[in-house]
Design an enzyme around this catalytic site. Structure first.
Site, PDB file in Angstrom:
ATOM      1  CB  CYS A 209       1.435  -5.300   3.242  1.00  0.00           C
ATOM      2  SG  CYS A 209       0.208  -3.764   3.522  1.00  0.00           S
TER       3      CYS A 209
ATOM      4  CG  HIS B 210       5.673  -3.472   3.095  1.00  0.00           C
ATOM      5  ND1 HIS B 210       5.636  -4.125   1.736  1.00  0.00           N
ATOM      6  CD2 HIS B 210       4.864  -3.771   3.864  1.00  0.00           C
ATOM      7  CE1 HIS B 210       3.857  -3.589   1.619  1.00  0.00           C
ATOM      8  NE2 HIS B 210       4.131  -3.042   3.370  1.00  0.00           N
TER       9      HIS B 210
ATOM     10  CG  ASN C 164       2.386  -0.558   0.571  1.00  0.00           C
ATOM     11  OD1 ASN C 164       2.603  -1.671   0.163  1.00  0.00           O
ATOM     12  ND2 ASN C 164       2.384   0.148   2.013  1.00  0.00           N
TER      13      ASN C 164
END
Length: 323
Positions: free
Chosen positions: A114, A250, A280
């Site tokens: 990520c 993020h 996500n």
């Protein structure tokens, strides 16, 4: 003269298929309210059978090139941040290079889960500052739907697919924080925390594997480490939180986003939030949010932006840039 890596184009791509939370109610002991309350996610996009990480990345690149009024022949390098490349090798980046018709320069992948896009931006910045490239396409692209355990309600409802891209160009600056472009970067990792977030497959197992996560532990690390890396990057850039126009974090979990903003002393009105629509998307989430924020009219030229991320590894980092 101070060289800066300046954003001159941005674009994104999302698969056509939209999956609302309610769709998971058919197969899992979960519901829309449970998912929204714990993550802020309402829907996400899943790639079609014939869509790959590289094909989505290429579409995002085309949008970024179109905004800049340039072609692939004007680009020196491509960096793709991804943990879900089409094949073990070659890199997704070389596949994007071929799809764009770019026959010169070079392309490679960066894998920091990520946090991958932050690591890719830092690499692109270094290439530009060292004179190895004048223009670099930096992409975050993922097909996490292909590594989900659909029986694990704690993970499979959280992730989505998509791609976002920035086109960076070397431009002269004054050497102050008023310059456009990347002003500072901060990268970190700690391999002792591997078991908190990983995929249980690979060449050692002969399987693709599934994503595994200790959500509570990741959450605990996230807020503390994201605020710390953002502050370190701001210090290096010579700016303070009250000068920041936008945090573009993020997009993993709305509670992490809110907690980090609070630690930085910034209101949510200064945060670009897309997690409700995309879930996500790992390395794709920051460039997706930047592109959507720009398209919404939130992000404008001259805005000071802090972007930060944490992912498996654990790996985390931040970038300060002026749009």
């Amino acid at each position: 003269m101070t060289l800066r890596a300046v954003v001159i184009g941005v674009g994104h791509y999302l698969p056509e298929r939209v999956v609302p939370n309610a769709e998971f109610e058919k197969t899992l002991d979960t519901n829309d309210e449970w998912i929204k309350a714990r993550s802020g996610i309402e829907r996400r996009h899943f790639a079609a059978e014939d869509e790959t990480t590289s094909s989505m990345a290429a579409e995002a690149c085309k949008a970024a090139l179109n905004m800049a009024g340039l072609s692939a022949d004007d680009v020196d390098a491509i960096i793709v941040a991804t943990s879900t490349a089409d094949l073990t090798f070659p890199s997704a980046a070389t596949m994007v290079q071929a799809e764009l018709g770019m026959t010169k320069g070079f392309a490679f992948d960066v894998q920091a889960v990520c946090a991958g896009f932050v690591f890719a931006l830092s690499n692109a910045n270094a290439l530009i500052l060292s004179g190895q490239a004048k223009r670099v396409l930096v992409i975050g692209a993922e097909t996490f739907s292909k590594i989900m355990d659909w029986t694990d309600r704690s993970t499979c409802v959280l992730f989505g697919d998509g791609a976002g891209a920035l086109l960076l160009e070397a431009q002269e600056g004054t050497g102050t924080s008023e310059d456009r472009g990347i002003l500072s970067t901060d990268l970190n990792s700690d391999g002792r925390h591997k078991d908190l977030l990983y995929v249980d497959g690979g060449v050692s197992t002969g399987t693709t594997g599934y994503l595994r996560m200790q959500g509570n532990q990741v959450f605990r690390h996230a807020v503390e480490k994201l605020a710390a890396t953002a502050n370190t990057a701001m210090d290096a850039a010579g700016v303070t939180a009250d000068e920041v126009d936008w945090i573009v974090p993020h997009q993993a979990n709305i509670r992490i986003i809110q907690g980090t903003a609070k630690k930085l002393g910034l209101p949510m009105e200064n945060v670009v939030v897309t997690v409700q629509d995309h879930g996500n998307t790992s390395a794709a989430s920051i460039p997706l949010a930047l592109s959507v924020g720009h398209a919404r009219g939130q992000i404008k030229q001259g805005d000071l932006i802090v972007t930060e991320a944490i992912g498996g590894g654990l790996a985390w980092g931040a970038v300060v840039l002026r749009w």
